[in-house]
Structures are given as C-alpha cells and as structure tokens.
Design a protein around this motif. Structure first.
Motif, mmCIF file in Angstrom:
data_model
loop_
_atom_site.group_PDB
_atom_site.id
_atom_site.type_symbol
_atom_site.label_atom_id
_atom_site.label_comp_id
_atom_site.label_asym_id
_atom_site.label_seq_id
_atom_site.Cartn_x
_atom_site.Cartn_y
_atom_site.Cartn_z
ATOM 1 N N ASP A 73 -2.716 -1.770 -11.631
ATOM 2 C CA ASP A 73 -2.164 -0.448 -11.921
ATOM 3 C C ASP A 73 -3.243 0.615 -12.111
ATOM 4 O O ASP A 73 -2.958 1.809 -12.085
ATOM 5 C CB ASP A 73 -1.272 -0.503 -13.165
ATOM 6 C CG ASP A 73 0.009 -1.266 -12.877
ATOM 7 O OD1 ASP A 73 0.497 -1.172 -11.731
ATOM 8 O OD2 ASP A 73 0.493 -1.981 -13.773
ATOM 9 N N GLU A 74 -4.464 0.176 -12.353
ATOM 10 C CA GLU A 74 -5.569 1.136 -12.543
ATOM 11 C C GLU A 74 -6.140 1.592 -11.203
ATOM 12 O O GLU A 74 -6.922 2.544 -11.154
ATOM 13 C CB GLU A 74 -6.723 0.508 -13.331
ATOM 14 C CG GLU A 74 -6.339 -0.223 -14.606
ATOM 15 C CD GLU A 74 -5.947 0.734 -15.707
ATOM 16 O OE1 GLU A 74 -6.494 1.843 -15.712
ATOM 17 O OE2 GLU A 74 -5.073 0.368 -16.510
ATOM 18 N N ARG A 313 2.822 -2.453 -1.964
ATOM 19 C CA ARG A 313 2.351 -1.305 -2.751
ATOM 20 C C ARG A 313 1.648 -0.297 -1.843
ATOM 21 O O ARG A 313 1.774 0.915 -2.017
ATOM 22 C CB ARG A 313 1.392 -1.772 -3.843
ATOM 23 C CG ARG A 313 2.086 -2.414 -5.025
ATOM 24 C CD ARG A 313 1.056 -2.941 -5.983
ATOM 25 N NE ARG A 313 0.184 -1.852 -6.417
ATOM 26 C CZ ARG A 313 0.243 -1.284 -7.609
ATOM 27 N NH1 ARG A 313 1.114 -1.695 -8.492
ATOM 28 N NH2 ARG A 313 -0.579 -0.301 -7.915
ATOM 29 N N GLU A 391 10.240 2.634 -9.466
ATOM 30 C CA GLU A 391 9.820 4.046 -9.365
ATOM 31 C C GLU A 391 10.686 4.774 -8.335
ATOM 32 O O GLU A 391 11.039 5.939 -8.490
ATOM 33 C CB GLU A 391 8.362 4.204 -8.911
ATOM 34 C CG GLU A 391 7.329 3.446 -9.707
ATOM 35 C CD GLU A 391 7.132 2.041 -9.199
ATOM 36 O OE1 GLU A 391 6.668 1.900 -8.077
ATOM 37 O OE2 GLU A 391 7.485 1.077 -9.926
#
Ligand code: SER
Length: 584
Positions: A73-74, A313, A391
């Motif tokens: 996630d970073e 992703r 999301e």
C-alpha cells in the motif's frame, strides 16, 4: 553512474576482497515451504548460515532478486517497491564486524572502487540490546573510529531497539543484531543530528536506509534465541534501487535509470496522468515481469495469487489514468531493455502475453462486477467473488448517490481474513531452517521421484518447481500429458524398488562445467555458481540412479525413506504437471 555499473562495481569490490560471485537464486524459493518468495539475499543461503559448507567457500557476494509485498500500500511514495534487487556480501564463519563495517563504508564512499557517496551525509544505527543479546558497543566503536579517522563530526550513531536493529527470518533460523546505514538525500542536513532529529528526518524520507550489515551469530527456535550458531557470520543487504537513487542524486526511485524510461512512456501515453498511479503501474508491472520469468502464473492461491493481485492493482491504476486499453507489451519491452545486461532472460514475448492475458481477464471481471453492482450485490461478495475492489464500489456508489455500509464490509472482511490467515499460518510453522528428519527424507524421495518419472514416463522430463513440508513433497515438472494410472503406479513401484535396494546417497562438490558434462539434473531456468554440490544416488555396483544439483541435506541411504506414495497428480499450467507425494 548507471545502475548496471553500480551493480557490477559492488560485485567487483567484494570479489577483489576474496569473495566469490554467486548468481541470484530464483524468486521462488527452492525446497522452502515457509515463504512464497525470496525476500532477502540471505534467504537462499540459510543452510550455509546454519553451518553447512558452501561449495564456493566462506566469502560470497551477489545481487539477489527479491519480492516483498507487506508494504504494497505504500508503493507510490518515494522509496517503496514490491520487487527489488538486494546487493549482499556474506561471511560464512570468516570475517566479522570490523571488516564488514569497514568495507561497507569504503564501498559507499570510495570514488575509485565504490560509489563515491558523500561521507558527511551518512548516519548509522546499532542494536541497543535486550534479553537476547547485549548492546552492540563493538559495532558503534568501529563506526566511531571510522568517522573520526575521516574527520566526520557530529552525532551520527544511534542505538535502536530490536524492532529496528535485529534481523531474523521467522520463528526458526539464524538471526542477530545489525547496523544500518542511512543517507541524507537532501544534502542539506550537513551536520550531526540528535536522535530526535534523526528520527524526524527518517520519517520525512530525507534520510533513507541504504545498507544493513547483520551479524548472524544466534539461532532461534520457536521464536526464542536458543544459543550461538556454529560460526559467526555476516549477512549484508543493500537495496539496489535506493542506492541508485542516492548515487544519482534523486529523491525517489522512479526518477532513477531503473524506472525513468518506463515512467516517461506512461506519461506520454496516459490520458489523464497522475504520478502516483504511474509509479504503481511501473512497480507492479516490473514485479510481475520478474515473477512470470521465474515460472509463476496467475492463480487464486499462494504465489500465483500474489502475482494476480499485483497485476490487477496495476490494471486498476491503468484504468485510473486512461491506459487500460494500452498493451503491457511496450512496458515489458522497455523493462527488458533496462535489464538487458543483468537479466537477458526477460527478453521473451511470453512474459508480456501472460500479463496481458490476466489484464484482459480482469477488465472483464470489472465489467461483470459493474453489472453485479447495478443489481445491488453486497460489496463484500463483489470483492470476494467477483474480485471487484472496494475502492471502485465506493466510487461508483458516490457517482450513483448510494451509500456503502463500510462497517459491515470491514466486519465481514475481518472474519474472512481471520479464516485465510489460519489457513496460511500453517505455512510458516516449519521455518526456513526446517531440516528435520521428515523433510530430509521427503527431499531424497523428491530426487527419486524425478528419476522415476524420467525412467518410466519420458527421459526429457524437467523439474519446474518444488516445495517440501513435513507432511508431503510437491514437484512441478514439464510434461505434455496427464499421467495415466498405469504410469503413476509404475513410477511409485520404481521409487519403492530403489528405496528397498538400500542405495547410498552421496554428496560431491565439483565445478559447474563438470556437473553439466555429467548431465546432472538442474532446475529449469535456475542459475548456478561456478562450483556446485551434486547429490548422487548410487546402486551397489556404482550405477547412478539419480544425480541432481542440490544444496541438500539428504539421508545417507534410501532405506531410511519407508514407503513412497503418490497422492495426487494434476495440471498447474499449460505443459506443467504437479505431483504431491508422501512417505508412509
Ligand atoms: N538480511 C538483511 C536484510 O534483508 C541484510 O541482508 O536487510
């Protein structure tokens, strides 16, 4: 200085100091059920850190391919990536703290042989001590002397807790305190820093960790330090991407030559460019390329699932900047150009095909998900059954003036995750150094199985992957058909016959070229060092039943194995079959 030069300077620097260069192991760990991917350079070397003799000697150096997804996630910030290369040098019971630290400093700062980084921008940490091991005064003293000898003033050495300065790979295995080196990317700090200032600069990513020297001298069992290893080892790791960033004077890895050409391409093709999305796409596509190259294909479990997630992703972000209809082929081609000299194997059209196929599949999933969303399907079901990211659900809900019960979603997700964590927790039980009797026996059975498949089914069968736990062995191999019942029975009988014949298992070290001449089995696609160990299984009249490149360990005689049984034979991908087998 370009990344290729930095990599090769590192290898040469340590070669000159008595180290043998060994190739990167595959991203997929061999015979190691505890991890999905190699996450550090030391991982493939654990048996040698635990005391086994390495055929290339006691000083080794390489650049190891690694994947870490815990900080996925970073990705998008300045320094995080999911794939990276780790530059590492090792002492297996040879030199210790003094030489390790001295050489780290020399390589980082020497203009002639090293990277020529500015020594006044360096800050270091050492272990503050706990019940497992004392405060590392020795490492701190060595640094103090280096700084003094080079007229570098101000406070630069910090003692930090085990959460920062202790390295281990799991519940079981080698471990020890470490000393980490940080570099001031801004060039503005220009002085000693108090501990608080150092922590603040680290948080702001003004300081970045560029190297870690671990002093591997302890062993953990079931999470507790149980004593010293047979010898004191050094395991160093330096993330290539970050070092390149420091050397090239950038404040983020995406501006270095390892990423820049890809970032430029994304920028020129995107309909509505966004830097964070572009970084995620570049990072995730690069990770997918290396995974696919090492034989991973997108699936719903284990390694294949990580790959699937990373590709998906990337596709989400492609969609975000209007790039979803752009073929990944061009991105893959640019990356294979960047890596042409170190990883020429990336130059194959199949890699882009695998990623593109998964991308197309996901775009369809998104379309289905959209229809389900319109029908009012629960967001949790959308996510788990249709792979439709939350999301996206939230975004659509907003557009349509609907609300999503996020509390309900998180509750269901928590339950779901608890279940899947319990399922995967078993994986970590064994630990890396899981060389107990059961796994050793299965390992020898694994060699016999490969020889049996070649003897009964087809002499050209090649191993494509393996995984051994205490309970069973698993082998993936290249084969063009599903095995018939008769073939399975014959292979089983062949292996059991060899077990009953009480054959000796013998380890020999030899130059790679000699082992190749002998026709010893290698894992398809793997790279090996110049000197290798080969395990032979021999009959009483010295007839060789099996010869395989392998680090071991193995049983001394096949009589120790018991009865061999194939439990399952199935397909994993086109042309790749999988056998699971046990010893009873
Ligand atoms: N194992 C240590 C690390 O990964 C040093 O190589 O940071």
């Amino acid at each position: 200085m370009q990344s290729d030069e930095i990599r090769s300077r590192f290898l040469k620097f340590f070669e000159k100091r008595g180290h043998k260069i060994i190739p990167s192991a595959s991203l997929v760990p061999e015979n190691d059920p505890s991890v999905l991917f190699n996450t550090a350079g030391m991982q493939p070397l654990v048996p040698y850190l635990m005391g086994q003799k390495h055929p290339m000697g006691t000083r080794l150096v390489n650049a190891q391919k690694c994947v870490r997804t815990q900080d996925i996630d970073e990705v998008g910030d300045n320094t995080h990536d999911t794939f990276f290369e780790m530059l590492g040098n090792w002492s297996l019971g040879d030199y210790f703290k003094e030489d390790a630290i001295k050489w780290s400093y020399e390589f980082l700062t020497s203009k002639e042989e090293g990277l020529g980084l500015d020594p006044t921008r360096l800050y270091v940490t050492a272990f503050e001590g706990n019940e497992d091991a004392p405060r590392d005064e020795e490492a701190a003293m060595i640094w103090k002397k280096i700084f003094e000898d080079n007229n570098i003033s101000g406070e630069r050495i910090y003692f930090r807790p085990a959460s920062k300065n202790w390295w281990e790979v799991g519940e079981n295995g080698p471990c020890g305190p470490d000393t980490e080196m940080f570099y001031d990317l801004t060039g503005k700090l220009n002085k000693g820093l108090t501990l608080e200032e150092y922590i603040e600069a680290d948080d702001k990513q003004e300081l970045v960790e560029i190297w870690n020297d671990v002093f591997m001298q302890f062993e953990k069992k079931s999470g507790k330090v149980v004593g010293q290893l047979p010898s004191q080892n050094v395991d160093t790791g330096s993330g290539l991407e970050r070092v390149v960033m420091a050397v090239q004077g950038k404040n983020n890895i995406f501006d270095t030559d390892l990423f820049k050409p890809v970032m430029d391409l994304i920028k020129s093709e995107a309909k509505n460019y966004n830097e964070r999305s572009a970084r995620i796409i570049a990072d995730h596509i690069r990770t997918s390329i290396f995974m696919v190259c090492d034989g991973v294909s997108p699936t719903n479990t284990g390694r294949g699932y990580i790959l699937r997630r990373v590709i998906r992703r990337a596709v989400m972000q492609m969609k975000n900047i209007g790039l979803e209809n752009y073929s990944v082929d061009a991105l893959v081609t640019v990356f294979s150009g960047i890596y042409a000299s170190s990883y020429p194997e990336l130059k194959t059209s199949q890699i882009a095909e695998v990623i593109e196929e998964e991308k197309e599949k996901f775009l369809l999933t998104l379309e289905h998900g959209l229809k389900e969303f319109e029908k009012g399907t629960d967001p949790f079901v959308l996510f788990t059954t249709y792979g439709f990211p939350i999301e996206l659900t939230l975004e659509l809900a907003k557009e349509n003036g609907k609300t999503i019960d996020m509390e309900d979603f998180h509750k269901k997700m928590d339950e779901h995750q608890k279940l899947s964590q319990t399922a995967s927790a078993g994986m970590f039980k064994g630990g890396l150094a899981n060389h107990n009797d059961k796994t050793i026996r299965l390992h020898t059975a694994h060699h016999l199985l490969l020889a049996g498949l070649q003897a009964i089914v087809n002499p050209d069968i090649k191993q494509r992957g393996s995984n051994i736990t205490e309970e069973r062995l698993r082998m993936d191999f290249l084969c063009d058909h599903k095995l018939t019942d008769e073939e399975k029975q014959k292979v089983e009988a062949w292996v059991n016959d060899k077990i009953e014949s009480e054959l000796n298992v013998v380890r020999k070290e030899m130059p790679l070229v000699d082992a190749e001449k002998l026709g010893a089995q290698m894992e398809f696609g793997a790279k090996y060092p110049e000197v290798v160990s080969v395990y032979f299984i021999e009959s009483a009249n010295r007839q060789t039943i099996s010869k395989e490149f392998c680090g071991g360990p193995h049983v001394g005689n096949t009589r120790e194995l018991g009865h061999f049984k194939i439990q399952k034979e199935e397909a994993v991908a086109a042309g790749i079959r999988r056998i699971k087998a046990i010893l009873e």
